[in-house]
Design an enzyme around this catalytic site. Structure first.
Site, PDB file in Angstrom:
ATOM      1  N   GLU A 101     -22.019 -35.686 100.456  1.00  0.00           N
ATOM      2  CA  GLU A 101     -20.624 -35.354 100.778  1.00  0.00           C
ATOM      3  C   GLU A 101     -19.721 -36.175  99.850  1.00  0.00           C
ATOM      4  O   GLU A 101     -20.022 -37.343  99.553  1.00  0.00           O
ATOM      5  CB  GLU A 101     -20.366 -35.748 102.241  1.00  0.00           C
ATOM      6  CG  GLU A 101     -18.933 -35.587 102.722  1.00  0.00           C
ATOM      7  CD  GLU A 101     -18.711 -36.271 104.084  1.00  0.00           C
ATOM      8  OE1 GLU A 101     -19.149 -37.429 104.269  1.00  0.00           O
ATOM      9  OE2 GLU A 101     -18.093 -35.639 104.962  1.00  0.00           O
ATOM     10  N   ASN A 153     -12.759 -30.791 103.154  1.00  0.00           N
ATOM     11  CA  ASN A 153     -13.945 -31.537 102.751  1.00  0.00           C
ATOM     12  C   ASN A 153     -15.005 -30.450 102.530  1.00  0.00           C
ATOM     13  O   ASN A 153     -15.469 -29.813 103.481  1.00  0.00           O
ATOM     14  CB  ASN A 153     -14.336 -32.502 103.889  1.00  0.00           C
ATOM     15  CG  ASN A 153     -15.426 -33.454 103.488  1.00  0.00           C
ATOM     16  OD1 ASN A 153     -16.155 -33.210 102.532  1.00  0.00           O
ATOM     17  ND2 ASN A 153     -15.560 -34.533 104.246  1.00  0.00           N
ATOM     18  N   LYS A 171     -16.015 -28.187 105.666  1.00  0.00           N
ATOM     19  CA  LYS A 171     -16.491 -28.957 106.832  1.00  0.00           C
ATOM     20  C   LYS A 171     -15.744 -28.573 108.102  1.00  0.00           C
ATOM     21  O   LYS A 171     -14.503 -28.617 108.152  1.00  0.00           O
ATOM     22  CB  LYS A 171     -16.311 -30.450 106.541  1.00  0.00           C
ATOM     23  CG  LYS A 171     -16.841 -31.398 107.598  1.00  0.00           C
ATOM     24  CD  LYS A 171     -16.704 -32.828 107.079  1.00  0.00           C
ATOM     25  CE  LYS A 171     -17.217 -33.877 108.036  1.00  0.00           C
ATOM     26  NZ  LYS A 171     -17.100 -35.240 107.456  1.00  0.00           N
ATOM     27  N   GLU A 173     -10.135 -38.991 107.811  1.00  0.00           N
ATOM     28  CA  GLU A 173     -10.484 -37.614 107.416  1.00  0.00           C
ATOM     29  C   GLU A 173      -9.539 -36.593 108.053  1.00  0.00           C
ATOM     30  O   GLU A 173      -9.202 -35.589 107.442  1.00  0.00           O
ATOM     31  CB  GLU A 173     -11.924 -37.286 107.816  1.00  0.00           C
ATOM     32  CG  GLU A 173     -12.964 -37.800 106.870  1.00  0.00           C
ATOM     33  CD  GLU A 173     -14.308 -37.141 107.121  1.00  0.00           C
ATOM     34  OE1 GLU A 173     -14.467 -35.951 106.814  1.00  0.00           O
ATOM     35  OE2 GLU A 173     -15.207 -37.832 107.627  1.00  0.00           O
ATOM     36  N   CYS A 212     -21.923 -34.002 106.903  1.00  0.00           N
ATOM     37  CA  CYS A 212     -21.842 -35.261 107.627  1.00  0.00           C
ATOM     38  C   CYS A 212     -21.719 -35.128 109.145  1.00  0.00           C
ATOM     39  O   CYS A 212     -22.704 -34.906 109.820  1.00  0.00           O
ATOM     40  CB  CYS A 212     -20.727 -36.120 107.064  1.00  0.00           C
ATOM     41  SG  CYS A 212     -20.961 -37.848 107.577  1.00  0.00           S
ATOM     42  N   ASN A 263     -21.537 -39.324 104.401  1.00  0.00           N
ATOM     43  CA  ASN A 263     -21.063 -40.702 104.201  1.00  0.00           C
ATOM     44  C   ASN A 263     -20.927 -41.282 105.601  1.00  0.00           C
ATOM     45  O   ASN A 263     -19.992 -40.915 106.323  1.00  0.00           O
ATOM     46  CB  ASN A 263     -19.667 -40.734 103.562  1.00  0.00           C
ATOM     47  CG  ASN A 263     -19.653 -40.401 102.091  1.00  0.00           C
ATOM     48  OD1 ASN A 263     -19.625 -41.275 101.248  1.00  0.00           O
ATOM     49  ND2 ASN A 263     -19.642 -39.117 101.777  1.00  0.00           N
TER      50      ASN A 263
HETATM   51  N1  CDV Z   1     -18.080 -38.611 106.959  1.00  0.00           N
HETATM   52  C1  CDV Z   1     -18.352 -38.476 108.277  1.00  0.00           C
HETATM   53  O1  CDV Z   1     -18.241 -37.399 108.824  1.00  0.00           O
HETATM   54  N2  CDV Z   1     -18.683 -39.622 108.944  1.00  0.00           N
HETATM   55  C2  CDV Z   1     -18.950 -39.644 110.362  1.00  0.00           C
HETATM   56  C3  CDV Z   1     -18.584 -40.972 110.966  1.00  0.00           C
HETATM   57  C4  CDV Z   1     -17.133 -41.176 111.037  1.00  0.00           C
HETATM   58  C5  CDV Z   1     -19.128 -41.114 112.367  1.00  0.00           C
HETATM   59  C6  CDV Z   1     -20.395 -39.332 110.681  1.00  0.00           C
HETATM   60  O2  CDV Z   1     -20.626 -38.523 111.588  1.00  0.00           O
HETATM   61  O3  CDV Z   1     -21.286 -39.915 110.082  1.00  0.00           O
END
Ligand code: CDV
Length: 308
Positions: free
Chosen positions: A47, A107, A124, A143, A168, A193
């Site tokens: 990501e 994203n 996303k 975000e 993510c 991330n």
């Molecule tokens: N980049 C993300 O989506 N990170 C989230 C954190 C904030 C919990 C994740 O689900 O890993």
């Protein structure tokens, strides 16, 4: 019979705030070439793979903010990656911040076939964090200030099977995999991330790796699909982030896993026909699902408690 796709997860170590796009693309090119040399037909990048994870800062200057977004894909900085992938005959998924021509910010992850055809641009859906700065946090997770939620989870025919992208936080939600499972998905590719410190409940910090595998393995098994999770890990701008990239079979078993927190390629032969072991037996949706019993899944958002 087998339907093998050789898949590479191209984990990245940190990207510093000061790193130029060109230097980052050089790292992507090195990972791409290694994946191709190891026989991969598809490489999955993390990501927001072109920049540091900028939602950790409040950025009020519009020019500074726009610097993190791509307004065309490929653009001048990313064209070498597209060109080299085409030359090598390897497809890829790349996460990045997207600024559309009509001003929307997502994203996003682009998926490109081995012949250079753009299969899809995923935006996303589950956007975590907060909209306004929260000073009590050691670092921000803005975000929700910088991205709007994407419209859908869509599976596509590519790479000889049915494939899909997610990003993510999507990986933590069973709805992600089930909506894709209901489209027959055989390979879900997820860049992430994940800061190891979870400010709203630090008691979860030591479980970051456990939860990472838990959600992706259960999503794989419960939907009879391969799942590829790819981190941007290591300590980025003072924030330790989870690595542990992994490729997971439809059985829920990890078949390849990163050993480092830096730039690293892991590869697995993913036989898409293995999905049918689960899709036609214990998770034969057409035979066993009872959606009229599941109406709450789409009818409500938060929990509605039973009467006292
Ligand atoms: N980049 C993300 O989506 N990170 C989230 C954190 C904030 C919990 C994740 O689900 O890993």
């Amino acid at each position: 019979m087998t339907r093998d796709v050789v898949v590479a997860a191209a984990q990245m170590g940190p990207i510093a705030k000061a790193d130029e796009r060109g230097a980052v693309v050089d790292r992507l090119l090195a990972l791409l070439r290694e994946a191709a040399a190891r026989g991969a037909g598809l490489v999955v990048f993390p990501e927001l793979a072109l920049t540091t994870f900028f939602p950790r800062w409040v950025i009020d200057d519009p020019e500074e903010l726009d610097h993190y977004y791509e307004s065309e894909m490929p653009g001048p900085d990313t064209k070498p990656l597209f060109d080299e992938a085409l030359r090598l005959g390897i497809g890829f998924q790349l996460g990045y911040a997207e600024l559309t021509s009509d001003g929307h910010r997502y994203n996003a992850a682009i998926l490109v076939e081995r012949d250079g055809r753009i299969v899809s641009t995923y935006r996303k859906v589950h956007v975590p964090g907060h909209e306004e700065p929260e000073d009590w946090r050691p670092f921000q997770h803005l975000e929700r200030r910088y991205f709007e939620p994407g419209p859908e989870f869509a599976a596509h025919r590519a790479f000889g099977g049915i494939v899909a992208s997610a990003l993510c936080n999507d990986r933590r939600w069973p709805e992600t995999y089930r909506v894709l499972g209901l489209q027959g998905v055989e390979l879900v590719m997820i860049g992430y991330n994940t800061p190891i410190h979870y400010a709203p409940d630090p008691g979860q910090d030591h479980l970051a790796g456990f939860h990472n595998n838990l959600v992706m393995a259960s999503g794989a098994y419960q939907n009879g699909t391969w799942v590829v999770g790819v981190a941007k890990g290591g300590e980025e701008e003072g924030v330790p982030s989870l690595a542990e990239s992994q490729i997971i079979a439809p059985s829920g078993e990890v078949v390849a896993r990163a050993l480092t927190e830096g730039d690293e390629v892991i590869v697995a032969v993913c036989d898409l026909d293995r999905c049918n072991d689960y899709k036609t037996t214990v998770f034969d949706f057409a035979r066993y699902r009872l959606p009229d019993r599941y109406h709450r899944i789409t009818d409500q958002i938060g929990a509605e408690l039973p009467p006292p």
